[in-house]
Structure formats: C-alpha cells, structure tokens
Design an enzyme around this catalytic site. Structure first.
Site, short mmCIF file in Angstrom:
data_model
loop_
_atom_site.label_atom_id
_atom_site.label_comp_id
_atom_site.label_asym_id
_atom_site.label_seq_id
_atom_site.Cartn_x
_atom_site.Cartn_y
_atom_site.Cartn_z
N ASP A 40 0.82 -1.21 0.00
CA ASP A 40 0.00 0.00 0.00
C ASP A 40 0.86 1.26 0.00
O ASP A 40 0.54 2.25 -0.65
CB ASP A 40 -0.92 0.03 1.23
CG ASP A 40 -1.97 -1.06 1.17
OD1 ASP A 40 -2.18 -1.61 0.07
OD2 ASP A 40 -2.56 -1.38 2.22
N ILE A 86 -16.68 -25.63 -28.32
CA ILE A 86 -16.18 -26.99 -28.51
C ILE A 86 -17.29 -28.01 -28.33
O ILE A 86 -18.24 -27.79 -27.59
CB ILE A 86 -14.98 -27.34 -27.60
CG1 ILE A 86 -15.06 -26.58 -26.27
CG2 ILE A 86 -13.67 -27.08 -28.29
CD1 ILE A 86 -13.85 -26.81 -25.40
N LYS A 124 -12.17 -27.48 -17.72
CA LYS A 124 -13.16 -26.63 -18.40
C LYS A 124 -13.72 -25.68 -17.35
O LYS A 124 -14.51 -26.06 -16.49
CB LYS A 124 -14.27 -27.45 -19.03
CG LYS A 124 -15.22 -26.60 -19.83
CD LYS A 124 -16.02 -27.40 -20.83
CE LYS A 124 -16.76 -26.50 -21.80
NZ LYS A 124 -17.73 -25.63 -21.16
N LYS A 324 -17.71 -33.70 -19.99
CA LYS A 324 -18.43 -33.15 -18.83
C LYS A 324 -18.45 -34.09 -17.63
O LYS A 324 -18.38 -35.30 -17.77
CB LYS A 324 -19.88 -32.88 -19.24
CG LYS A 324 -20.02 -31.78 -20.24
CD LYS A 324 -20.77 -30.64 -19.64
CE LYS A 324 -20.95 -29.55 -20.68
NZ LYS A 324 -21.69 -28.43 -20.16
N CYS A 421 -40.84 -29.25 21.09
CA CYS A 421 -41.30 -29.27 22.48
C CYS A 421 -42.53 -28.41 22.74
O CYS A 421 -43.07 -28.42 23.84
CB CYS A 421 -40.18 -28.84 23.42
SG CYS A 421 -39.82 -27.09 23.38
N CYS A 442 -36.55 -28.55 26.06
CA CYS A 442 -36.67 -29.03 24.68
C CYS A 442 -35.70 -30.18 24.42
O CYS A 442 -34.49 -30.02 24.58
CB CYS A 442 -36.38 -27.86 23.74
SG CYS A 442 -36.52 -28.31 22.01
#
Ligand code: IVH
Length: 681
Positions: A40, A86, A124, A324, A421, A442
């Site tokens: 920076d 392609i 790809k 693929k 609950c 609960c």
C-alpha cells in the site's frame, strides 16, 4: 526536462516495475513477498507522484486499472479469428474419452500400428470467455465472445481484474497476441460476495458463473472493480510477430504463463485414450476440492500442426472436445417445508425435495436458512427450484422458477411454537432467526443445555463432557437437568469407558457442584442473553432467586446493563412452568447457595478497588481475570493512574508495570491475584 521531473520519472518507473512484480506474485503466483501495508505504501507513493506529474501517467500504470465513465452500452468488436465453441462429450464414463481419441485417429488416418496421439488436457472453467488483445505487450482491448464473430468491448471492466496484466512480462513480446481464456469467480469469493449482498439487501447470485458474467458486463467499471474476479488463459486467437512461436498447445500455455498471464496449473500432456481417462478420473475425484467450479475437462490435440490438419466442422474444432462431469445444478420440486430445531434452539426451515442427482449425490433436502431467505427467494411449497451442490458447500436452493408455479402452491409460515417441544418460538428484534424458548425442556437442546449447565463457569461438574452427556441422554437416563443428581456410582460405572474410579470421581464432582453461588446458578440455566456478567448483576440486584423469578420485565430492566430484549428473555424463561419446575427440582435435589445479604457482602469484597492488568497470566486469560475481579465488585481499568489500587503483573509486562512502580502502586503477581480471587488475602 527539469531535474526534479527527471527524478520523478525515474522513481515512477521503478515503482511501477516493483508494484507490477508484487501484483504478479500476489495475484498470479499466489505467493506474495511483502506485507500488504508495504504494498500500500508503494502504491500510494506512485499515486502521489502521478498526481504531481499528470503528464507522466500512462495507461499501463498499476494505478490506472479503474477508470472511464459508465457506458450506455458496449461498443461491438469483430473477432479476426472467431471465438469457437467446442463439442461436448456427455458420456460421463470412460466412453467419452475413447470416442474422441478414436475420432481423432480416424480423421488423421492413423491405424492401430501407429503410436498414441499426444493430448494437452486441462480444466473446463465455468465462467465467461474473454479475448485479450496485447499489442507489443500492452493490453489494448478486451472483448466478450458474443456470437463468436462479434463480441462486446469490455476493456474498461477487464482492466480492473488484478490478475490480468496490463503489460506482458517480456522484453520481446509478439507484435500482436490475442489471449483467449475464461473470467471466473472463485467459490470462496462467490460465497463472500453473496453474504455481502445479503447483508446489504442486494440481490444474490445463483452461481459463480452468473456472478462473473454479470460483473464483466457491468456498464460501470467501478462496479466490476468491486467484484472478486479471476482469469485463466486456455489458448490464443490472432497472433503475429511471435519471435519463438510454440509448436504444441502445451508449449503455448507455458509461453503465456511466462508472459505473466494466469494459466491453471491443473494441466498435463498425456498419451492416448488411457491418458485422457486417467486425467478425467483424477480431476473428477478432486473436483469438489478445487477452489473454483468446473463443469468438465477439455482434451486438445497437443501438436499445433495436427490441429491445423484436423481443422473445423462448422463452428467446432475437430481437435478439441469438452468432457463433462455430472451437473452441480438441477431442477427439482419443493414437496414440503419442514422446520428443524438445532442444538442451540434455532429453528431452521428445510425444503423436502423430490430426490434429484446433483454434484454426484442424490439430494432430498436443502436448507432454506430462515424465513427472510424464503421470502427473498420467493419460494413456495410446490415450486420448481434450482438446487446446487458444489464443492463441500451444503446443497442449496439458489433460484425459484416462478413461471412453473402450480396453482396449488402454498406459502410457508414459520411456526410460533417449537415443533419439538411446543414452547414459544421467538424471533427477537433485529434478528433473522427464530428460536425455541424452551432451552431446558426441549429435547432438541437437551445435550447442549446439560453441557452448559455442567461447564466450569456454570455449576462446574468436573469430568462431565460431551461423550458422557451423549450416553446419558441417548439412553434416556437423563431427560432433564435434575436427573443428573439422581445418578448413582453404580450407574455411572456402567457407562462406556468409565471405570469404578472415574465413576466415583464424577459422583463426587456432582456432589461438590451442589454448593454454588446464586450468580453461577442463574448463569447455568442457559437463559438466552444471560451471560456470566448479567447473571452476576441479577444476583447482586435481587439477592434472592425467588425475587428474580417473580420480577416483572420493568423490574428486570432496572438492573444495570439489562435492556428490554434481555429483560424479556429472562421474564419469558421464568414464565414457563417447565423451567420453574427444573429450578425447583434442582433445589430439592440439593443445589444450594447463600442467599440475601451474605451473598451480597461476599460478592462485593473488592468493591471500590481498581485493578490494572499487564502481561500474560498463565492460569487464565485477561478477560477471565477481568470478569472474576468484576464479580467481586472491583473495577478493571485500562491504564494506570493515581486511583489504581493494584496492578496485576503477568509474564512480559508492558510499560504499565513501570508506571505503577513510579506511582508506588502495589503490584500483585499471579499467585497473589489467585488468593485474592479466592477470598484468601
Ligand atoms: S478451448 C477452439 N479450453 O468453453 C477452442 N474452452 O465451448 C476454444 N472453456 O465458452 C475453446 N474452459 O470459454 C477451451 N480449457 C478450456 C476451456 C474452455 C472453458 C469455455 C470457453 C467456451 C466454451 C467452449
């Protein structure tokens, strides 16, 4: 040229070179060599010099990435060498690779006696195709693929992508080099971007590809600059005047990499169908762990001469194919939306989906996070949705196809009681989550509640950890907290990995824990928003548990630092019969403390004293020491003054110790502090 200007020009050149080098190491090699702050500093120095000498600013300066005005539309660009697509092999088994190799061999007129064909294999990438035009090494234009013949000029946007060099790293670059590749977004960057969009109430993106494509096609380059984009080169378009033109695709990519253009390292040169299959399988197994999405791999005949011989059919080269993998996004339907209760009481709506195969697994649920997410998504029960599972990210509903909504689609309504609950389910002001308020009661939260109760800062049952709590709860031996105090040594010894001796120890720890303080007891109940400090304040203010339990919200809000949200939470907790029952049973089984004035005096033994902490303590963190001192009524200050009563000096103390000595303030070491905290002074 004046001497001052000459020296500025020289420094500017140096700075640009240094900054470009660091950019390259940071963005392309991913191996920064200097800290961000130093970078920076260099960057700001260059900015200052350029501001003082505007005539020295050049378009390839690293300060000139973001510039230009928002456009009304993009100018069009005709590609001298068309950007082709392609062929795709969708057979996701070994067949895909075999088909391609057989076709290439046939078209080249090779027989079984000929050696295997060499292929360059690569990933790809799932993003947006871009063509970068470098003239004598300088980036002069960036264009999208468009229809392959005519694309859009997105130069100003692409210049903001830090990974893309504005000037090639070469003393003798080709006179013209068009780099072809893919702009994409890393998954982590995508997740961060979506999180930010959600926070700011903006629209979220369905997947990294859409986010990347959208960013490149922003009309305002300043917006593109805010989007974390990356780039990989995979080929070239028009080129000429290339001093050492490559002979193979592999060499071509190596050359681009040497020019400072990012090329993915996941590439290889392999032989024959077997080489292709091995690469397909290897990448397939690691696909989830890649930092970006791919939808397949690409096979290319390595020799550029053979590529020329093979040529094209319509718009597709005969020398390349995409193979693929199973898709990571699929369409399916939301059959229902159910609500799950997590260990901490959070209610999460979960979509029950028509099972669908996506990203290599069958999915029948996806989280919908919370009611705001469902509303923002516009999802209803019965809707057709896109689900996505990429990498180790949990399956997600990323979009709703509203146009396919059936007539009987139903809106989801968040329940007002916990589905596990039946306790009240509450969404507090400013929060997105709805929570069950029956923490102690609960069943979904039982384990969490017991672990919290037993923890060191709460009732403190030494040795009662997660594994034991799992066993006690799963066997239903402990259904609610007070059951802990009915456990016998024999029962404890019967648990997994518990000997007679540890059972006895745990039993003793349970007995010991019964003697506690009011503050600890309140804290151990796990009331939402009631941490140690609040528990202590409540104990001090009310003196007796019955008074806390009987207090109205307004009375609770009189306690220092207890606001309306906290007061409501405490009140709601004690308003529930089952919580009061837990408290009563715990007391009946022997949990006790000193109530009233005695408690108050004990608690306030350090009232009026001010402590300052410096250095590192070995037995507790500074936060812990602070809290414990405050628990005894002391103040803890950040700096030494005449008002300081004691300075606590740990290892490697700072200047505060010296200052205290100057003022003659007594110093305590860690042992002395421990004594004081234990009331042994
Ligand atoms: S080569 C002449 N290589 O897939 C061959 N394309 O249909 C030109 N893509 O939109 C393409 N990764 O942007 C090639 N390693 C890769 C690729 C790749 C992604 C994209 C490309 C184009 C589409 C091709």
């Amino acid at each position: 040229m004046t001497a001052a200007r000459q020296s500025a020009a020289k420094r500017i050149r140096e700075l640009r070179e240094t900054i470009n080098e660091h950019n390259y190491r940071y963005y392309v090699l991913d191996a920064p060599r200097i800290p961000d702050a130093e970078y920076d500093r260099l960057y700001r120095e260059l900015q200052r010099l350029e501001a003082a000498h505007p005539e020295l600013v050049t378009p390839d300066s690293p300060t000139q990435r973001v510039g230009g005005q928002p456009a009304a539309e993009f100018p069009t660009v005709r590609h001298a060498v068309p950007m082709l697509s392609i062929r795709t092999e969708t057979d996701t088994g070994a067949g895909g690779a075999g088909n391609f190799d057989a076709r290439v061999r046939r078209e080249l007129g090779l027989t079984a006696a000929d050696p295997p064909v060499q292929y360059a294999v690569e990933l790809k990438f799932d993003g947006l195709a871009i063509s970068l035009r470098y003239e004598h090494g300088l980036l002069t234009r960036a264009a999208t693929r468009g229809d392959g013949e005519v694309g859009e000029d997105v130069t100003l946007n692409v210049r903001t992508i830090r990974q893309i060099p504005l000037r090639l790293r070469s003393r003798g670059p080709p006179a013209l080099l068009e780099v072809r590749g893919e702009v994409y977004m890393r998954r982590d960057a995508f997740e961060r971007l979506n999180a930010r969009q959600r926070e700011e109430g903006g629209k979220t993106f369905v997947n990294p590809r859409n986010a990347a494509a959208g960013a490149v096609r922003q009309l305002n380059p300043a917006t593109t600059a805010q989007r974390p984009l990356s780039f990989f080169a995979y080929g070239v378009g028009e080129t000429h005047g290339w001093p050492k033109a490559p002979a193979t695709h592999g060499e071509l990519l190596d050359a681009l990499q040497r020019f400072g253009v990012p090329v993915c390292d996941e590439r290889a040169v392999v032989e024959g169908a077997e080489g292709l299959v091995a690469f397909y399988r290897d990448v397939g197994a690691r696909r989830d762990r890649l930092p970006f999405d791919i939808d397949g791999v690409v096979y290319k005949v390595n020799s550029l001469e053979l590529q020329r011989q093979l040529g094209f059919v319509t718009r597709e080269p005969r020398w390349a194919v995409a193979h693929k993998y199973p898709a990571q996004e699929q369409l399916t339907r939301i059959l229902d939306i159910e609500v799950q209760v997590g260990r901490t009481g959070k209610l999460t709506p979960v979509a029950r989906l028509e099972p669908v195969f996506v990203g290599g697994v069958t999915i029948s649920n996806a989280t919908l996070h919370n009611e705001d997410f469902i509303r923002a998504m516009g999802a209803r029960i019965g809707d057709t949705v896109i689900v996505r599972r990429a990498g180790d990210v949990i399956p997600e509903v990323v979009a709703v196809l509203a146009e396919r909504r059936p007539g009987d689609a139903r809106e989801f309504v968040m329940p007002t009681v916990c589905p596990v609950c039946g306790s009240e389910a509450v969404r507090e002001q400013g929060e997105v989550d709805v929570r069950c308020s029956g923490g102690l009661f609960c069943p979904a939260q039982r384990k969490q509640a017991i672990l919290h109760f037993a923890s060191r800062r709460a009732i403190d049952i030494e040795g009662l950890g997660e594994k034991l709590v799992d066993q006690l709860v799963d066997s239903e031996r402990v259904r609610f907290l007070p059951d802990l105090y009915t456990l016998t040594v024999a029962e404890l010894a019967g648990l997994d990995r518990m000997g007679e001796k540890s059972a006895r120890n745990l039993f003793d720890a349970l007995e010991r824990s019964k003697q506690t303080t009011l503050a600890r007891f309140i804290y151990s109940l796990g009331i939402r928003h009631v941490g140690e400090a609040t528990a202590r304040d409540l104990a001090l203010h009310f003196g007796k548990l019955d008074a806390v339990m009987a207090a109205a919200e307004e009375q609770l809000a009189e306690v220092p630092d207890v606001g309306p949200v906290v007061a409501a939470s405490i009140h709601r907790f004690f308003a529930q019969a089952h919580n009061r029952e837990v408290v009563a049973k715990l007391r009946k089984r022997g949990v006790h403390w000193t109530e009233g004035e005695a408690e108050r005096t004990a608690r306030e033994s350090l009232a009026g004293k001010t402590f300052v902490l410096t250095g590192t303590l070995s037995s507790m963190t500074r936060e812990e020491a602070t809290e414990r001192l405050q628990a005894l009524g002391a103040k803890v200050a950040g700096s030494v003054s005449k008002k300081t009563s004691y300075v606590v000096v740990g290892a490697d103390p700072g200047s505060k110790a010296a200052r205290a000595a100057e003022l003659g303030i007594p110093a305590l070491d860690e042992a002395a502090l421990a004594n004081m905290l234990a009331g042994r002074d």
